[in-house]
Enzyme design. Structure first.
Site, mmCIF file in Angstrom:
data_model
loop_
_atom_site.group_PDB
_atom_site.id
_atom_site.type_symbol
_atom_site.label_atom_id
_atom_site.label_comp_id
_atom_site.label_asym_id
_atom_site.label_seq_id
_atom_site.Cartn_x
_atom_site.Cartn_y
_atom_site.Cartn_z
ATOM 1 C CB ILE A 85 6.161 60.672 -78.754
ATOM 2 C CG1 ILE A 85 5.693 59.207 -78.568
ATOM 3 C CG2 ILE A 85 6.013 61.099 -80.206
ATOM 4 C CD1 ILE A 85 4.192 59.007 -78.759
ATOM 5 N N GLY A 143 8.289 58.826 -63.807
ATOM 6 C CA GLY A 143 7.330 59.388 -64.771
ATOM 7 C C GLY A 143 7.473 58.850 -66.178
ATOM 8 C CE1 TYR A 147 11.355 59.222 -74.918
ATOM 9 C CE2 TYR A 147 12.973 58.749 -73.214
ATOM 10 C CZ TYR A 147 12.646 59.326 -74.420
ATOM 11 O OH TYR A 147 13.607 60.012 -75.133
ATOM 12 N N PRO A 177 21.385 59.788 -75.772
ATOM 13 C CG PRO A 177 20.272 60.998 -77.416
ATOM 14 C CD PRO A 177 20.360 59.622 -76.811
ATOM 15 C CB ILE A 180 19.388 67.039 -76.090
ATOM 16 C CG1 ILE A 180 20.211 65.732 -75.899
ATOM 17 C CG2 ILE A 180 19.969 67.894 -77.215
ATOM 18 C CD1 ILE A 180 21.658 65.913 -75.494
HETATM 19 N N1 CAA Z 1 11.898 61.303 -57.885
HETATM 20 C C1 CAA Z 1 11.092 61.182 -56.806
HETATM 21 N N2 CAA Z 1 9.937 61.825 -56.688
HETATM 22 C C2 CAA Z 1 9.549 62.627 -57.685
HETATM 23 C C3 CAA Z 1 10.331 62.797 -58.832
HETATM 24 C C4 CAA Z 1 11.541 62.105 -58.904
HETATM 25 N N3 CAA Z 1 12.373 62.227 -59.956
HETATM 26 N N4 CAA Z 1 9.691 63.633 -59.661
HETATM 27 C C5 CAA Z 1 8.534 63.991 -59.047
HETATM 28 N N5 CAA Z 1 8.464 63.376 -57.857
HETATM 29 C C6 CAA Z 1 7.402 63.515 -56.845
HETATM 30 C C7 CAA Z 1 7.117 64.965 -56.538
HETATM 31 O O1 CAA Z 1 8.013 65.462 -55.593
HETATM 32 C C8 CAA Z 1 5.689 64.891 -56.016
HETATM 33 O O2 CAA Z 1 5.716 64.436 -54.684
HETATM 34 P P1 CAA Z 1 4.634 64.917 -53.639
HETATM 35 O O3 CAA Z 1 3.303 64.440 -54.154
HETATM 36 O O4 CAA Z 1 5.027 64.245 -52.347
HETATM 37 O O5 CAA Z 1 4.748 66.405 -53.586
HETATM 38 C C9 CAA Z 1 5.140 63.821 -56.881
HETATM 39 O O6 CAA Z 1 6.206 63.007 -57.366
HETATM 40 C C10 CAA Z 1 4.440 64.388 -58.073
HETATM 41 O O7 CAA Z 1 3.475 63.528 -58.289
HETATM 42 P P2 CAA Z 1 2.257 63.963 -59.161
HETATM 43 O O8 CAA Z 1 1.266 62.885 -59.057
HETATM 44 O O9 CAA Z 1 1.822 65.360 -58.852
HETATM 45 O O10 CAA Z 1 2.965 63.946 -60.578
HETATM 46 P P3 CAA Z 1 2.506 64.680 -61.852
HETATM 47 O O11 CAA Z 1 1.227 64.094 -62.344
HETATM 48 O O12 CAA Z 1 2.606 66.138 -61.683
HETATM 49 O O13 CAA Z 1 3.625 64.162 -62.871
HETATM 50 C C11 CAA Z 1 5.811 64.081 -63.837
HETATM 51 C C12 CAA Z 1 4.960 64.330 -62.591
HETATM 52 C C13 CAA Z 1 4.998 64.172 -65.126
HETATM 53 C C14 CAA Z 1 6.473 62.739 -63.797
HETATM 54 C C15 CAA Z 1 6.805 65.219 -63.792
HETATM 55 O O14 CAA Z 1 7.522 65.124 -62.593
HETATM 56 C C16 CAA Z 1 7.790 65.232 -64.919
HETATM 57 O O15 CAA Z 1 7.509 65.688 -66.015
HETATM 58 N N6 CAA Z 1 9.019 64.723 -64.647
HETATM 59 C C17 CAA Z 1 10.067 64.710 -65.633
HETATM 60 C C18 CAA Z 1 10.155 63.366 -66.265
HETATM 61 C C19 CAA Z 1 11.292 63.397 -67.223
HETATM 62 O O16 CAA Z 1 12.463 63.497 -66.873
HETATM 63 N N7 CAA Z 1 10.977 63.299 -68.524
HETATM 64 C C20 CAA Z 1 11.994 63.376 -69.515
HETATM 65 C C21 CAA Z 1 11.416 64.082 -70.705
HETATM 66 S S1 CAA Z 1 12.703 64.479 -71.890
HETATM 67 C C22 CAA Z 1 13.094 63.002 -72.543
HETATM 68 O O17 CAA Z 1 12.491 61.997 -72.324
HETATM 69 C C23 CAA Z 1 14.297 63.014 -73.431
HETATM 70 C C24 CAA Z 1 15.313 62.070 -72.936
HETATM 71 O O18 CAA Z 1 15.480 61.024 -73.543
HETATM 72 C C25 CAA Z 1 16.131 62.433 -71.794
#
Ligand code: CAA
Length: 240
Positions: A85, A143, A147, A177, A180
């Protein structure tokens, strides 16, 4: 007699593709799921693969569920610890509950899944343990402190089990992976996901079947010398 394979989280996403692939390859497959009864019933109806409901985060539930699978299908030869998850949040917003839920399912869940099966594999001198880790366990991810910690931990489990099982004919390997095309990845906000896909040299998300292909390779009887390894399947997004 067909070999028996257990796939946790095996009725949806990557797990669904793994269950189907192993069945197509001649395995007797049991797929576990945690909550979605409707989806699991539809999956069984469509594939003929039996589903079992338990929470991989509970040792007692896992041990009881595994005993039931073995009573119905026979001893488990191949275990695919796939259930996982996400509870994504930047670290400063991550709650202890978000940390713990992910640890319980993705990390302790692997212990709970493999531990009850392991003694039988040792006795029978054959076993295939395959753990679905992640690119984000290899490189970390904004984020995903929770995980990434579990997925890196999964690699430690596999490398240790490989050494412990090698003389008993058991292999333990991990698959990492990349991104995906599953519900988990589709849950990432659209604009964030677009940036992630732009960073994948293949120019696309992977398909669940491309991970199932790796599982089939590692599960095979003649894969016995591949032990403790990590297969990355990420469209060239990251190299270890
Ligand atoms: N690098 C640097 N900065 C980043 C960033 C990154 N990769 N991603 C977001 N930010 C920054 C944004 O630009 C924003 O900056 P500002 O405040 O200056 O505008 C800030 O972080 C966002 O902060 P928030 O407090 O608003 O964040 P949020 O509460 O909205 O949460 C998050 C953000 C939930 C982490 C969201 O960016 C997200 O979902 N990211 C994807 C994470 C990810 O890749 N998850 C993988 C899921 S799939 C999986 O896990 C399967 C697998 O095995 C691959």
């Amino acid at each position: 007699m067909a070999r028996v394979a257990l796939v946790t989280g095996g009725s949806r996403g990557i797990g669904e593709a793994i269950s189907k692939r192993l069945k197509a390859d001649g395995y007797e497959v049991a797929a576990t799921y945690a909550g979605n009864d409707e989806k699991a019933a539809a999956f069984t109806k469509a594939t003929g693969i039996k589903t079992y409901k338990w929470n991989v985060g509970s040792y007692e539930d896992s041990a009881a569920g595994i005993a039931k699978v073995e009573a119905e299908l026979g001893p488990i030869d191949v275990v695919v610890a796939n259930a996982g998850i996400t509870r994504d949040a930047p670290f400063h917003k991550m709650t202890p509950a978000q940390w713990q839920e992910v640890i319980d399912t993705n990390l302790t869940g692997v212990f709970n899944t493999v531990h009850p099966i392991w003694p039988g594999m040792r006795e029978r001198k054959f076993g295939r343990v395959i753990v679905i880790s992640s690119i984000n366990g290899q490189k970390g991810q904004f984020g995903q402190v929770n995980y990434a910690a579990t997925k890196a931990g999964d690699l430690g489990i596999v490398k240790s089990l490989a050494q412990e099982g090698a003389r008993a004919g058991i292999t333990a390997n991990a698959i990492c992976p990349g991104y995906i095309a599953t519900e988990m990845v589709m849950a990432i906000p659209e604009e964030v996901r677009a940036k992630i896909v732009a960073g994948i040299p293949a120019g696309r998300l992977g398909e669940p079947e491309e991970i199932a292909r790796c599982v089939a390779f590692l599960a095979a009887d003649d894969a016995g010398f591949i032990n403790g390894s990590t297969i990355s399947a990420n469209g060239a997004q990251f190299f270890v």
